[in-house]
Design a protein around this motif. Structure first.
Motif: not given
Length: 317
Positions: A57-60, A84-96, A111-118
């Motif tokens: 999974d790629r979890v947003m 035991p399973l492999s999944f990706e994490i990408i954080a997404v924030n909506l700047d309203q 960035t400090g946590r090393g988390v991919p984000f948009r």
């Protein structure tokens, strides 16, 4: 005659327990670690019970800057490293584009946590303020606009799951809002498919209490960003329902837990929904049935339970 006494080395767990009882400075770390383990266990249990995350999974993770979404992201990152399973994490924030929104906080944290984000910028704030009269509830329109943007972003980044930070208290409050004001037995499910059938939405915090998330956010010193759009609307029915639930929990310990458990123990044959059962077709067959009148009887164990609150206690003028 001398007696030799063998002293076994003190375990780390025992040392931590002693430190927590003795007021040692390490107590805060001990309590935070204990809370982290409990939250991790509850989220892991929800993932397993409802099949929320699968291998590949790629979890947003929708990150608002509030305590719930911070907690969700942090716990999922912790589980990602151990699962035991492999999944990706990408954080997404909506700047309203709410006035005064500190746009630098989330990018710096992620960035400090090393988390991919948009960070997706969309001025839904102006739309809501233009359409909704002053003093009226903004949540419904804001939620619809936000959902549309997040679904689009999920498609663009190839997310297979959209993780939201709704917790157990949100699920209970939604149930009572639908019950009191919508005339429906309905709440937030832990997993659903979007109306267009293109996205799977998950709520990994389904078993987690809000007060534990608040404690965790404080312990982890998350850089909380307050919502100035709807957070100040004190007349929201959701806030009144939340206050009711807090009062129940205080006066009748265990009641909220029982209600939440009932949401996963539904006897559909003993409700009044004709869409669930063809009542006109019910006939006596002469054979015993598991969902007959015995299912309506009060559980003897429940009736004898010392903590049972009589129905009359629920009535108020």
């Amino acid at each position: 005659m001398s007696t030799s006494i063998s002293i076994r080395p003190e375990s780390t767990e025992a040392r931590d327990r002693r430190a927590s009882r003795a007021g040692d400075p390490r107590r805060a770390d001990f309590e935070a670690n204990k809370l982290r383990k409990r939250l991790r266990r509850l989220v892991g249990q929800a993932i397993g019970d409802f099949g929320l995350i699968e291998d590949g999974d790629r979890v947003m993770v929708c990150l608002s800057g509030g305590k719930d979404s911070y907690g969700l992201l942090d716990i999922l990152l912790s589980l990602q490293a151990r699962a035991p399973l492999s999944f990706e994490i990408i954080a997404v924030n909506l700047d309203q584009k709410q006035p005064g929104f500190p746009a630098d906080v989330l990018p710096r944290y992620l960035t400090g946590r090393g988390v991919p984000f948009r960070i997706e910028e969309q001025d839904t704030y102006s739309v809501v303020k233009r359409v909704i009269p002053d003093g009226a509830t903004m949540c419904s329109l804001c939620s619809r606009l936000r959902r549309g943007v997040l679904y689009r972003v999920a498609t663009e980044i190839g997310a297979t799951k959209i993780a939201l930070g709704h917790h157990r208290d949100d699920i209970l409050a939604t149930f009572f809002l639908n019950l009191f004001f919508g005339g429906k037995l309905k709440t937030m499910p832990p997993k659903l498919v979007s109306d267009d059938g293109r996205h799977v939405v998950i709520r990994p915090l389904a078993y987690v209490r809000e007060r534990d998330l608040a404690r965790y956010a404080e312990a982890m010193a998350f850089p909380i960003i307050p919502c100035n759009l709807c957070g100040s609307q004190e007349n929201l029915q959701r806030k009144h329902v939340a206050a009711m639930l807090r009062e129940w929990e205080k006066k009748y310990p265990g009641r909220i837990e029982t209600i939440f458990n009932a949401l996963g123990n539904v006897v559909t044959t003993h409700l009044l929904d004709r869409g669930l059962r063809d009542f006109a077709a019910i006939r006596a067959s002469g054979a015993a049935v598991a969902d007959g009148d015995l299912a309506c009887d009060e559980d003897p164990a429940l009736a004898a339970h010392p903590g049972t609150v009589p129905i009359a206690a629920f009535d108020r003028d």
